[in-house]
Design a protein around this motif. Structure first.
Motif, PDB file in Angstrom:
ATOM      1  N   GLY A 153       0.785  -1.236   0.000  1.00 49.26           N
ATOM      2  CA  GLY A 153       0.000   0.000   0.000  1.00 49.26           C
ATOM      3  C   GLY A 153       0.814   1.280   0.000  1.00 49.26           C
ATOM      4  O   GLY A 153       0.263   2.364   0.226  1.00 49.26           O
ATOM      5  N   HIS A 154       2.118   1.186  -0.277  1.00 51.76           N
ATOM      6  CA  HIS A 154       2.955   2.388  -0.297  1.00 51.76           C
ATOM      7  C   HIS A 154       2.687   3.207  -1.556  1.00 51.76           C
ATOM      8  O   HIS A 154       2.423   2.669  -2.627  1.00 51.76           O
ATOM      9  N   THR A 155       2.819   4.537  -1.431  1.00 48.86           N
ATOM     10  CA  THR A 155       2.667   5.445  -2.570  1.00 48.86           C
ATOM     11  C   THR A 155       4.001   5.543  -3.310  1.00 48.86           C
ATOM     12  O   THR A 155       5.038   5.105  -2.804  1.00 48.86           O
ATOM     13  N   VAL A 156       3.959   6.176  -4.484  1.00 44.37           N
ATOM     14  CA  VAL A 156       5.190   6.388  -5.262  1.00 44.37           C
ATOM     15  C   VAL A 156       6.191   7.190  -4.432  1.00 44.37           C
ATOM     16  O   VAL A 156       7.386   6.874  -4.385  1.00 44.37           O
ATOM     17  N   ALA A 157       5.709   8.231  -3.753  1.00 41.40           N
ATOM     18  CA  ALA A 157       6.591   9.078  -2.935  1.00 41.40           C
ATOM     19  C   ALA A 157       7.250   8.262  -1.819  1.00 41.40           C
ATOM     20  O   ALA A 157       8.457   8.404  -1.556  1.00 41.40           O
ATOM     21  N   GLU A 158       6.480   7.401  -1.185  1.00 45.58           N
ATOM     22  CA  GLU A 158       7.028   6.571  -0.094  1.00 45.58           C
ATOM     23  C   GLU A 158       8.056   5.581  -0.624  1.00 45.58           C
ATOM     24  O   GLU A 158       9.111   5.385  -0.023  1.00 45.58           O
ATOM     25  N   SER A 160       9.870   5.903  -3.305  1.00 47.24           N
ATOM     26  CA  SER A 160      11.082   6.617  -3.718  1.00 47.24           C
ATOM     27  C   SER A 160      11.961   6.920  -2.505  1.00 47.24           C
ATOM     28  O   SER A 160      13.189   6.804  -2.584  1.00 47.24           O
ATOM     29  N   ARG A 161      11.340   7.234  -1.369  1.00 48.28           N
ATOM     30  CA  ARG A 161      12.125   7.484  -0.136  1.00 48.28           C
ATOM     31  C   ARG A 161      12.747   6.195   0.383  1.00 48.28           C
ATOM     32  O   ARG A 161      13.910   6.159   0.765  1.00 48.28           O
ATOM     33  N   LEU A 162      11.960   5.127   0.410  1.00 47.57           N
ATOM     34  CA  LEU A 162      12.438   3.844   0.944  1.00 47.57           C
ATOM     35  C   LEU A 162      13.579   3.245   0.116  1.00 47.57           C
ATOM     36  O   LEU A 162      14.498   2.634   0.658  1.00 47.57           O
ATOM     37  N   LEU A 163      13.517   3.430  -1.216  1.00 47.17           N
ATOM     38  CA  LEU A 163      14.521   2.822  -2.096  1.00 47.17           C
ATOM     39  C   LEU A 163      15.561   3.825  -2.604  1.00 47.17           C
ATOM     40  O   LEU A 163      16.412   3.477  -3.415  1.00 47.17           O
ATOM     41  N   TYR A 164      15.476   5.077  -2.098  1.00 50.35           N
ATOM     42  CA  TYR A 164      16.420   6.125  -2.505  1.00 50.35           C
ATOM     43  C   TYR A 164      16.437   6.309  -4.024  1.00 50.35           C
ATOM     44  O   TYR A 164      17.479   6.371  -4.662  1.00 50.35           O
ATOM     45  N   LEU A 165      15.231   6.339  -4.588  1.00 48.99           N
ATOM     46  CA  LEU A 165      15.081   6.554  -6.030  1.00 48.99           C
ATOM     47  C   LEU A 165      14.214   7.793  -6.244  1.00 48.99           C
ATOM     48  O   LEU A 165      13.431   8.167  -5.370  1.00 48.99           O
ATOM     49  N   SER A 166      14.324   8.412  -7.410  1.00 51.20           N
ATOM     50  CA  SER A 166      13.458   9.557  -7.699  1.00 51.20           C
ATOM     51  C   SER A 166      12.046   9.037  -7.984  1.00 51.20           C
ATOM     52  O   SER A 166      11.890   7.909  -8.472  1.00 51.20           O
ATOM     53  N   PRO A 167      11.026   9.864  -7.718  1.00 45.95           N
ATOM     54  CA  PRO A 167       9.656   9.437  -8.041  1.00 45.95           C
ATOM     55  C   PRO A 167       9.497   9.055  -9.512  1.00 45.95           C
ATOM     56  O   PRO A 167       8.775   8.108  -9.839  1.00 45.95           O
ATOM     57  N   ALA A 168      10.196   9.759 -10.403  1.00 42.44           N
ATOM     58  CA  ALA A 168      10.107   9.444 -11.829  1.00 42.44           C
ATOM     59  C   ALA A 168      10.642   8.043 -12.122  1.00 42.44           C
ATOM     60  O   ALA A 168      10.062   7.288 -12.914  1.00 42.44           O
ATOM     61  N   THR A 169      11.732   7.684 -11.443  1.00 42.42           N
ATOM     62  CA  THR A 169      12.314   6.344 -11.621  1.00 42.42           C
ATOM     63  C   THR A 169      11.343   5.272 -11.129  1.00 42.42           C
ATOM     64  O   THR A 169      11.156   4.234 -11.781  1.00 42.42           O
ATOM     65  N   VAL A 170      10.716   5.526  -9.983  1.00 42.79           N
ATOM     66  CA  VAL A 170       9.741   4.571  -9.436  1.00 42.79           C
ATOM     67  C   VAL A 170       8.581   4.402 -10.410  1.00 42.79           C
ATOM     68  O   VAL A 170       8.144   3.285 -10.682  1.00 42.79           O
ATOM     69  N   ARG A 171       8.099   5.529 -10.973  1.00 33.72           N
ATOM     70  CA  ARG A 171       7.000   5.454 -11.946  1.00 33.72           C
ATOM     71  C   ARG A 171       7.414   4.652 -13.180  1.00 33.72           C
ATOM     72  O   ARG A 171       6.623   3.889 -13.734  1.00 33.72           O
TER      73      ARG A 171
END
Length: 199
Positions: A153-158, A160-171
């Motif tokens: 249930g994590h969001t893209v923002a969460e 990106s913080r947890l994996l030290y990635l940019s939100p764009a990379t997560v998307r």
């Protein structure tokens, strides 16, 4: 040989335990109804083989096998399952389990398999391994990690913080996952991956 049995269905666990206990060369030294309890038994007792159900509360049989392998624990593992899923089979092979067996098989067959495993062999049910040919996990380890966070249930923002990635990379990862799994939504992707045994 000393074995423990981990199975969350009490009646089935009791039946397997009693029947295996009647074999002259098999001693059931513990029973568990979840993965955490199984790990505690294996670490706390002298156990030659752990017979683990693939799906249990707290930790699955595969997770227990993966932990034991990471720890370099000498206890051998026989996974018992009703699920012919390629993802499960792949994880079992990667966790270096010695047995991958059908739960519905007669206890005499299980006893025979345990003897072979105890002697240093491996036993993989042909009824289960056929699924391996069809279901190869297309996801990379990082994509699987992202999908696991989506499942929780994590969001893209969460993420990106947890994996030290940019939100764009997560998307981008999510887009790749949806394309590879031919899923319409993130929920679909999680359901597909779980059904295949990849999560």
């Amino acid at each position: 040989m000393k074995i423990i049995i981990a199975e969350d269905q009490g009646m089935l666990r009791g039946a397997i335990s009693r029947l295996l206990g009647m074999e002259d060369d098999i001693e059931v030294v513990g029973e568990a109804d979840d993965g955490e309890e199984a790990l505690a038994l294996i670490r706390g007792r002298e156990v030659d083989i752990a017979v683990l159900d693939i799906e249990m509360p707290l930790r699955s049989g595969l997770e227990v096998a993966e932990i034991l392998r990471a720890e370099g624990h000498p206890c051998k593992v026989a996974i018992v399952t009703t699920f012919a899923r390629g993802g499960y089979y792949q994880r079992a092979v990667q966790a270096d389990v010695q047995g991958y067996l059908l739960k519905e098989a007669p206890v005499t067959e299980l006893a025979k398999a345990l003897r072979k495993i105890h002697a240093g062999g491996r036993v993989f049910s042909p009824h289960l391994t056929f699924a391996m040919r069809e279901d190869t996990n297309p996801l990379t380890p990082r994509e699987t990690e992202v999908l696991t966070y989506l499942k929780r249930g994590h969001t893209v923002a969460e993420i990106s913080r947890l994996l030290y990635l940019s939100p764009a990379t997560v998307r981008n990862y999510i887009s790749e996952i949806l394309q590879k799994l031919e899923a319409k939504t993130r929920i679909d992707a999680v359901a597909i991956a779980e059904n295949k045994g990849w999560l």
